[in-house]
Design an enzyme around this catalytic site. Structure first.
Site, PDB file in Angstrom:
ATOM      1  N   LEU A  15       0.825  -1.204   0.000  1.00 57.32           N
ATOM      2  CA  LEU A  15       0.000   0.000   0.000  1.00 57.32           C
ATOM      3  C   LEU A  15       0.864   1.261   0.000  1.00 57.32           C
ATOM      4  O   LEU A  15       0.384   2.345  -0.292  1.00 57.32           O
ATOM      5  CB  LEU A  15      -0.923   0.001   1.229  1.00 57.32           C
ATOM      6  CG  LEU A  15      -2.194   0.850   1.145  1.00 57.32           C
ATOM      7  CD1 LEU A  15      -3.058   0.411  -0.024  1.00 57.32           C
ATOM      8  CD2 LEU A  15      -2.983   0.761   2.443  1.00 57.32           C
ATOM      9  N   SER A  16       2.136   1.111   0.313  1.00 58.71           N
ATOM     10  CA  SER A  16       3.065   2.239   0.376  1.00 58.71           C
ATOM     11  C   SER A  16       3.815   2.377  -0.945  1.00 58.71           C
ATOM     12  O   SER A  16       4.629   1.512  -1.293  1.00 58.71           O
ATOM     13  CB  SER A  16       4.077   2.026   1.509  1.00 58.71           C
ATOM     14  OG  SER A  16       5.220   2.841   1.345  1.00 58.71           O
TER      15      SER A  16
END
Length: 214
Positions: A15-16
């Protein structure tokens, strides 16, 4: 006889977006520098909660900056990253728990596939095209069935807690073990400092000996 490779751990969450940038740079250098790169799938939501931090995408000014920053970094680092239009719904709705449990299962059962499987998930979240990770349908199904097992859940929890013990307040973090000392570096833009700590040469985000095309 050369010196033994130094251990470098990369704690990351798909997600980063900056985790992807740091991941690709370290993958490019893992056979150039004298390092043993250990990929450590972690849960950014757990780290944010433990540290009291907030994702930059949830703050309007930081979100706008990040969208512009990633656009510039896409060309500079030669990584096909795009800011998804539905990023907030992905972050607040779907999250990354299932994805990171899946990668934890890959690491436990087929560690040789972790690099490709991680890249495949980043490509699905942050790019328009995706390459296959080289995993059979049977292998993928078997791993998906294991993401709810206590072994996988506990491993992801332990890895996330390890990142917190190193002082993580977001992802990615790179942890270098050099000459009996441990150095925690936050973000994807500390690779020149990492090279300094390792006593290695920094040749930019796309070293000449590497084909960076994804």
């Amino acid at each position: 006889m050369g010196s033994l490779p130094r251990t470098v751990e990369l704690f990351y969450d798909v997600l980063s977006p900056y985790s992807w940038l740091g991941f690709e740079i370290l993958c490019r250098y893992q056979n150039i520098w004298n390092i043993n790169l250990q990929l450590r799938p972690s849960l950014i939501a757990g780290i944010m909660k433990d540290s009291g931090n907030k994702p930059p995408g949830l703050l309007p000014r930081k979100g706008l900056y990040m969208a512009n920053d990633l656009k510039l970094l896409r060309h500079h680092l030669q990584i096909p990253i795009h800011f998804p239009k539905d990023f907030l719904s992905v972050m607040l709705g779907k999250g990354s728990l299932s994805a990171m449990r899946f990668l934890t299962a890959v690491n436990l059962e087929h560690p040789e596939m972790l690099e490709k499987a991680s890249r495949e998930l980043w490509m699905r979240v942050w790019s328009r095209a995706a390459e296959k990770a080289g995993m059979s349908a049977e292998q993928a199904q078997g791993l998906l069935e294991k993401i709810a097992t206590p072994k996988v859940k506990n491993q992801l929890k332990e890895t996330t807690e390890a990142a917190c013990r190193y002082g993580a307040f977001g992802l990615p973090i790179t942890v270098a073990h050099v000459d009996g000392q441990t150095h925690m570096l936050f973000g994807s833009d500390r690779m020149e400092l990492l090279a300094h700590l390792l006593g290695e040469k920094w040749m930019g985000p796309v070293p000449p000996a590497v084909n960076a095309r994804l």
